[in-house]
Design an enzyme around this catalytic site. Structure first.
Site, PDB file in Angstrom:
ATOM      1  N   CYS A  25     -40.511  21.054  -9.654  1.00 24.96           N
ATOM      2  CA  CYS A  25     -39.062  20.780  -9.758  1.00 24.96           C
ATOM      3  C   CYS A  25     -38.627  20.701 -11.212  1.00 24.96           C
ATOM      4  O   CYS A  25     -37.541  21.172 -11.564  1.00 24.96           O
ATOM      5  CB  CYS A  25     -38.712  19.493  -9.010  1.00 24.96           C
ATOM      6  SG  CYS A  25     -38.815  19.710  -7.218  1.00 24.96           S
ATOM      7  N   CYS A  74     -41.511  16.236  -9.310  1.00 25.43           N
ATOM      8  CA  CYS A  74     -42.808  16.899  -9.457  1.00 25.43           C
ATOM      9  C   CYS A  74     -42.709  17.993 -10.517  1.00 25.43           C
ATOM     10  O   CYS A  74     -41.620  18.375 -10.958  1.00 25.43           O
ATOM     11  CB  CYS A  74     -43.277  17.480  -8.116  1.00 25.43           C
ATOM     12  SG  CYS A  74     -42.502  19.049  -7.689  1.00 25.43           S
ATOM     13  N   CYS A 113     -39.036  20.179  -2.076  1.00 29.09           N
ATOM     14  CA  CYS A 113     -38.646  18.859  -2.574  1.00 29.09           C
ATOM     15  C   CYS A 113     -37.128  18.683  -2.537  1.00 29.09           C
ATOM     16  O   CYS A 113     -36.374  19.666  -2.534  1.00 29.09           O
ATOM     17  CB  CYS A 113     -39.099  18.675  -4.019  1.00 29.09           C
ATOM     18  SG  CYS A 113     -40.868  18.533  -4.235  1.00 29.09           S
ATOM     19  N   GLU A 141     -35.183  17.699  -4.926  1.00 27.60           N
ATOM     20  CA  GLU A 141     -34.530  18.205  -6.139  1.00 27.60           C
ATOM     21  C   GLU A 141     -34.264  19.692  -6.033  1.00 27.60           C
ATOM     22  O   GLU A 141     -33.210  20.194  -6.415  1.00 27.60           O
ATOM     23  CB  GLU A 141     -35.428  17.948  -7.357  1.00 27.60           C
ATOM     24  CG  GLU A 141     -35.693  16.489  -7.644  1.00 27.60           C
ATOM     25  CD  GLU A 141     -36.921  15.938  -6.918  1.00 27.60           C
ATOM     26  OE1 GLU A 141     -37.202  16.367  -5.785  1.00 27.60           O
ATOM     27  OE2 GLU A 141     -37.585  15.063  -7.486  1.00 27.60           O
ATOM     28  N   GLU A 173     -40.176  19.133   4.882  1.00 25.30           N
ATOM     29  CA  GLU A 173     -41.609  19.440   4.985  1.00 25.30           C
ATOM     30  C   GLU A 173     -41.873  20.503   6.051  1.00 25.30           C
ATOM     31  O   GLU A 173     -40.963  20.924   6.770  1.00 25.30           O
ATOM     32  CB  GLU A 173     -42.383  18.146   5.276  1.00 25.30           C
ATOM     33  CG  GLU A 173     -42.232  17.164   4.118  1.00 25.30           C
ATOM     34  CD  GLU A 173     -43.099  15.934   4.225  1.00 25.30           C
ATOM     35  OE1 GLU A 173     -43.655  15.662   5.307  1.00 25.30           O
ATOM     36  OE2 GLU A 173     -43.217  15.232   3.204  1.00 25.30           O
ATOM     37  N   ASN A 179     -35.989  16.219   0.887  1.00 27.63           N
ATOM     38  CA  ASN A 179     -37.212  17.011   1.067  1.00 27.63           C
ATOM     39  C   ASN A 179     -37.306  17.500   2.510  1.00 27.63           C
ATOM     40  O   ASN A 179     -36.898  16.809   3.452  1.00 27.63           O
ATOM     41  CB  ASN A 179     -38.474  16.248   0.639  1.00 27.63           C
ATOM     42  CG  ASN A 179     -38.643  14.886   1.261  1.00 27.63           C
ATOM     43  OD1 ASN A 179     -37.676  14.211   1.577  1.00 27.63           O
ATOM     44  ND2 ASN A 179     -39.876  14.466   1.433  1.00 27.63           N
TER      45      ASN A 179
END
Ligand code: THU
Length: 143
Positions: A96, A93, A55, A57, A46, A44
């Protein structure tokens, strides 16, 4: 097969080390196996403005697609507070899940939610995103 899964988890754990998560303090790593056999990892990333955060993924998926991959077998995901070994499963999430559906057969594609190479759960994408709206939805008149 089991060895393949464990290798994927090890790669996700290594990728997690590169997570850039100064705001949440939650580090996630992913390792995505393409149908070609190649493996793409991601972490990830940010952002101070929060919403541009990517993210793990999607980092892995977008890298793979950028390299020309279009078909995938499975993804291993690990996550937890930065600087500590994961203690619980980290599920992808909703965004994703939707991005994976764009390229993955929901019945065949496997999500490996892992704490370690000894502790993990395997779920199909269909289990995680039932009745998803994917590319095939545009070919039909309804579900
Ligand atoms: N995150 C992921 O990278 N993957 C997930 O499956 C869940 C959440 C990231 C996004 C954000 O940087 C941090 O974890 C906390 O939500």
């Amino acid at each position: 097969m089991e060895a393949e899964v464990e290798r994927l988890i090890r790669l996700a754990l290594a990728a997690r080390e590169n997570a850039y998560a100064p705001y949440s303090g939650f580090a996630v790593g992913a390792a995505l196996q393409a149908a070609s056999g190649r493996i793409y990892t991601g972490a990830n990333v940010e952002n101070a403005a929060f919403s541009p955060t990517n993210c793990a993924e999607r980092s892995a998926l977008f890298h793979a697609v950028s390299q020309g991959e279009r078909a995938f077998v499975r993804i291993a995901i690990v996550g937890g507070p930065k600087g500590q070994a994961p203690e619980s499963l980290c599920a992808p999430c909703g965004v994703c899940r939707q991005c994976l559906l764009e390229f993955c057969d929901p019945k065949q594609f496997e999500c490996i939610l892992a704490v370690s190479t000894e502790q993990y759960e395997r779920r199909s994408l269909e289990e995680l995103l039932p009745l998803g709206f994917g590319p095939s939805s545009l070919q039909k008149k309804g579900i």
